[in-house]
Design a protein around this motif. Structure first.
Motif, PDB file in Angstrom:
ATOM      1  N   ASN A  28       0.818  -1.220   0.000  1.00 34.13           N
ATOM      2  CA  ASN A  28       0.000   0.000   0.000  1.00 34.13           C
ATOM      3  C   ASN A  28       0.848   1.265   0.000  1.00 34.13           C
ATOM      4  OD1 ASN A  28      -2.486  -1.189  -0.130  1.00 34.13           O
ATOM      5  ND2 ASN A  28      -3.050  -0.777   1.999  1.00 34.13           N
ATOM      6  N   CYS A  29       1.934   1.260   0.757  1.00 33.05           N
ATOM      7  CA  CYS A  29       2.775   2.455   0.847  1.00 33.05           C
ATOM      8  C   CYS A  29       3.328   2.839  -0.529  1.00 33.05           C
ATOM      9  CB  CYS A  29       3.904   2.249   1.847  1.00 33.05           C
ATOM     10  SG  CYS A  29       4.883   0.761   1.581  1.00 33.05           S
ATOM     11  N   ALA A  30       3.809   1.857  -1.263  1.00 31.12           N
ATOM     12  CA  ALA A  30       4.374   2.120  -2.593  1.00 31.12           C
ATOM     13  C   ALA A  30       3.288   2.513  -3.590  1.00 31.12           C
ATOM     14  CB  ALA A  30       5.127   0.897  -3.094  1.00 31.12           C
ATOM     15  N   ARG A  31       2.160   1.850  -3.519  1.00 29.04           N
ATOM     16  CA  ARG A  31       1.059   2.124  -4.458  1.00 29.04           C
ATOM     17  C   ARG A  31       0.507   3.534  -4.319  1.00 29.04           C
ATOM     18  NH1 ARG A  31      -0.373  -2.813  -3.850  1.00 29.04           N
ATOM     19  NH2 ARG A  31      -1.750  -2.546  -2.072  1.00 29.04           N
ATOM     20  N   HIS A  32       0.506   4.059  -3.104  1.00 26.55           N
ATOM     21  CA  HIS A  32      -0.123   5.359  -2.859  1.00 26.55           C
ATOM     22  C   HIS A  32       0.851   6.535  -2.799  1.00 26.55           C
ATOM     23  CE1 HIS A  32      -4.166   3.829  -2.351  1.00 26.55           C
ATOM     24  NE2 HIS A  32      -3.635   2.804  -1.715  1.00 26.55           N
ATOM     25  N   CYS A  33       2.140   6.286  -3.004  1.00 24.45           N
ATOM     26  CA  CYS A  33       3.113   7.387  -2.986  1.00 24.45           C
ATOM     27  C   CYS A  33       2.971   8.218  -4.265  1.00 24.45           C
ATOM     28  CB  CYS A  33       4.534   6.840  -2.878  1.00 24.45           C
ATOM     29  SG  CYS A  33       5.765   8.153  -2.833  1.00 24.45           S
ATOM     30  N   PRO A  34       2.652   9.510  -4.138  1.00 22.78           N
ATOM     31  CA  PRO A  34       2.429  10.336  -5.327  1.00 22.78           C
ATOM     32  C   PRO A  34       3.702  10.668  -6.111  1.00 22.78           C
ATOM     33  CG  PRO A  34       2.288  11.711  -3.381  1.00 22.78           C
ATOM     34  CD  PRO A  34       2.429  10.283  -2.905  1.00 22.78           C
ATOM     35  N   VAL A  35       4.871  10.469  -5.498  1.00 21.67           N
ATOM     36  CA  VAL A  35       6.127  10.804  -6.186  1.00 21.67           C
ATOM     37  C   VAL A  35       7.017   9.577  -6.394  1.00 21.67           C
ATOM     38  CG1 VAL A  35       6.146  13.234  -5.449  1.00 21.67           C
ATOM     39  CG2 VAL A  35       7.224  11.482  -4.005  1.00 21.67           C
ATOM     40  N   GLN A  36       6.463   8.396  -6.186  1.00 16.03           N
ATOM     41  CA  GLN A  36       7.188   7.129  -6.359  1.00 16.03           C
ATOM     42  C   GLN A  36       8.478   7.066  -5.542  1.00 16.03           C
ATOM     43  OE1 GLN A  36       6.084   8.787  -9.460  1.00 16.03           O
ATOM     44  NE2 GLN A  36       4.183   7.775  -8.891  1.00 16.03           N
ATOM     45  N   ALA A  37       8.438   7.636  -4.334  1.00 17.75           N
ATOM     46  CA  ALA A  37       9.602   7.585  -3.448  1.00 17.75           C
ATOM     47  C   ALA A  37       9.666   6.262  -2.695  1.00 17.75           C
ATOM     48  CB  ALA A  37       9.560   8.737  -2.450  1.00 17.75           C
ATOM     49  N   VAL A  38       8.542   5.572  -2.600  1.00 16.93           N
ATOM     50  CA  VAL A  38       8.508   4.270  -1.941  1.00 16.93           C
ATOM     51  C   VAL A  38       8.351   3.200  -3.013  1.00 16.93           C
ATOM     52  CG1 VAL A  38       7.384   2.824  -0.215  1.00 16.93           C
ATOM     53  CG2 VAL A  38       7.393   5.313   0.087  1.00 16.93           C
ATOM     54  N   THR A  39       9.290   2.267  -3.027  1.00 23.45           N
ATOM     55  CA  THR A  39       9.234   1.158  -3.973  1.00 23.45           C
ATOM     56  C   THR A  39       9.398  -0.144  -3.197  1.00 23.45           C
ATOM     57  OG1 THR A  39      11.618   1.343  -4.364  1.00 23.45           O
ATOM     58  CG2 THR A  39      10.164   2.484  -5.916  1.00 23.45           C
ATOM     59  N   LEU A  40       9.009  -1.237  -3.817  1.00 23.05           N
ATOM     60  CA  LEU A  40       9.208  -2.548  -3.206  1.00 23.05           C
ATOM     61  C   LEU A  40      10.463  -3.157  -3.802  1.00 23.05           C
ATOM     62  CD1 LEU A  40       5.563  -3.918  -3.159  1.00 23.05           C
ATOM     63  CD2 LEU A  40       6.818  -2.773  -1.330  1.00 23.05           C
TER      64      LEU A  40
END
Length: 83
Positions: A28-40
């Motif tokens: 969820n964290c990666a999916r909802h990051c508006p700037v793609q700062a969180v990736t898996l």
């Protein structure tokens, strides 16, 4: 413009995360990051864990808000006030 204003930084606490705790893939964290700062990112154990790119993170809190565990596995700290 909102995506360019840095107000904080996200930090990841793996021991709270569903993937580490229960083996449940969330993202969820990666999916909802508006700037793609969180990736898996895949770890040595073959599981994909969140990774925060501090240079991209603006501290908006979307990752923390969408994390289903409490306390959240990813949390945002405000940046220190500049003088």
């Amino acid at each position: 413009m909102k995506e360019k204003t840095k107000i904080g930084i996200a930090r990841y606490a793996q021991f709270h995360c569903l993937i580490a705790r229960d083996g449940i893939v969330c993202g969820n964290c990666a999916r909802h990051c508006p700037v793609q700062a969180v990736t898996l990112v895949e770890n040595e154990d073959g599981r994909s864990y969140p990774h925060v790119d501090g240079a991209r993170c603006i501290g908006c809190g979307s990752c923390e808000y969408h994390c289903p565990v409490k306390p959240a596995a990813i949390s945002v700290s405000p940046l220190p006030k500049s003088s």
